[in-house]
Design an enzyme around this catalytic site. Structure first.
Site, mmCIF file in Angstrom:
data_model
loop_
_atom_site.group_PDB
_atom_site.id
_atom_site.type_symbol
_atom_site.label_atom_id
_atom_site.label_comp_id
_atom_site.label_asym_id
_atom_site.label_seq_id
_atom_site.Cartn_x
_atom_site.Cartn_y
_atom_site.Cartn_z
ATOM 1 C CB CYS A 46 39.129 38.499 45.096
ATOM 2 S SG CYS A 46 38.345 36.993 44.554
ATOM 3 C CB CYS A 49 38.988 37.135 41.464
ATOM 4 S SG CYS A 49 37.565 37.411 42.535
#
Lengths: 125, 306
Positions: A46, A49
């Site tokens: 991700c 993230c």
């Protein structure tokens, strides 16, 4: 304070990363059952993230000794993310006595997390 | 400290502008944003960016552009811009953390995913409704999902999600997709993908998380409910201009108004990429616009010194 969270080496290990609890399906309850804990739910694939990782490290440094800050890899720990119905990351959740009380979805500037913390824990103001 | 140029945004437009401005010795400051890199950061393989025979992963391409800009001396801060103030002889850009001053600004803030605006969407955003398949796809292992849209992003998302989901419904309100043929064929040939044309999403339903969507067929006016665990939106993007507070001229659709794709209604403030371009919206056209904007800034600064 039970510091039984395992120390998973991250890509860039630095001083503030040492202050972060590395939460897992096994140690999650033990580390969150009492008081406030800020948890960054993330995964390696991700990209947003990755963008908030340094912000979470800053928060851990800033609130060192006052608020526990942890991160949980949703890929490696599906039981915990399932339990809280997490379907989108990055998600930063503030837990109180094991229960989620507030959260921020997506990557936001540091002061957004600060505001969430202070709103829920006025004594940190 | 007053800089020559500040670039807001770090997608292909912003970083190409940074590469050109840095090589022109303008020492640009890039206000990259917290989630830097733009839309390509949430894509997988980019197959149509020239120079990469086998394609390149979106995040890798953006990383390369970032490193290339830094190599020539671009300064980068990972902050979100909140305000641009246009004074007579300088421009101020504020972020949540700091304030920066420069002669000129290039706006390259791009666009953010469009939302459906149907009931249930806000309630389940982050709990079954997502705009980022690459971020959230892995939460749908062996589940059923719907992808809404008919462009390249919808095709890519649907194809990507078949890595995890057991079934992917591709739902489009028109009779035909507007995606490129190669992307359409890839989706249509995937046995896990089922296409519903002429179909609009009316509502997203569930208890604590998404369990179904209410669909409307705009050909026979029928309604039906479809069981899904997740809904991925790929219905286009809207330009990011909220921090400009209506100081700069926008088009009716909310894009920054520009006659040539570079100059704006304000002297000293330039534009590049998807925040202005409502037509092409490609990585390569955004990069081209970033190059043009940096060259125009260079010319504008030279005139300033005369």
């Amino acid at each position: 304070m039970g510091m039984s969270a395992s120390r998973v080496p991250s890509e860039q290990t630095n001083a503030s990363d040492e202050l972060i609890l590395h939460l897992t399906d096994q140690n999650f309850d033990e580390n969150t059952k009492e008081g406030f804990v800020l948890v960054d739910f993330w995964a390696t694939w991700c990209t947003p993230c990755r963008a908030i990782a340094p912000i979470v490290e800053k928060l851990a440094e800033k609130y060192n000794g006052k608020l526990k800050v942890g991160k949980l890899d949703t890929d490696e720990n599906p039981l915990t993310s399932n339990r809280f119905g997490i379907m989108s990351i990055p998600l930063v959740v503030l837990f109180k006595d094991g229960q989620p009380v507030d959260s921020i979805l997506g990557a936001r500037p540091e002061q957004f997390y600060d505001q969430m913390i202070k709103k829920n824990i006025p004594e940190l103001e | 400290m007053k800089r020559k140029v500040i670039i807001i945004g770090s997608g292909p437009a912003g970083l190409t502008a940074a590469i050109y401005a840095a090589r022109a010795d303008l020492k640009p400051l890039v206000i990259a944003g917290i989630t830097w890199g733009g839309q390509l950061m949430s894509t997988t393989e980019i197959e149509n960016f020239p120079g990469f025979i086998e394609g390149i992963e979106g995040p890798e391409l953006m990383n390369n552009m970032m490193e290339q800009a830094k190599r020539f001396g671009a300064e980068v801060v990972f902050e979100n811009a909140t305000q641009v103030i246009n004074n007579k002889n300088s421009r101020i850009v504020k972020t949540y953390e700091n304030e920066y001053e420069a002669d000129s600004v290039i706006l390259a803030t791009g666009a953010t995913p469009r939302r459906l605006n149907v009931e249930g969407e806000d309630k389940f955003y982050g709990r079954g409704v997502s705009t980022c398949a690459t971020c959230d796809g892995a939460f749908y292992k062996e589940k059923t999902v719907a992808v809404i849209g008919g462009g390249d992003s919808a095709m890519e998302d649907a194809t990507f999600l078949t890595r995890f989901a057991k079934r992917v419904y591709l739902i489009h309100r028109r009779a035909e997709f507007r995606a490129s043929p190669i992307m359409i064929n890839r989706a249509l040939n995937n046995p896990k993908i089922e296409v519903l044309y002429n179909t609009e999403v009316r509502e997203i339903e569930g208890e604590n998380k998404v369990s179904s969507i209410k669909l409307f067929n705009n050909q026979d006016n029928s309604e039906k409910s479809l069981e899904v665990d997740g809904v991925f939106l790929a219905i286009g993007h809207i330009p990011v201009t909220d921090f400009l507070e209506n100081q700069i001229a926008l088009t009716d659709e909310g894009y920054i108004k520009s006659d040539d794709g570079v100059h704006t209604s304000m002297d000293g403030i330039f534009v590049a990429g998807d925040v202005e371009d409502h037509k092409y919206r490609q990585a390569i056209t955004a990069a081209g616009a970033g190059c043009k904007a940096a060259l125009e800034v260079q010319k504008w600064l030279e005139k300033l010194e005369d």
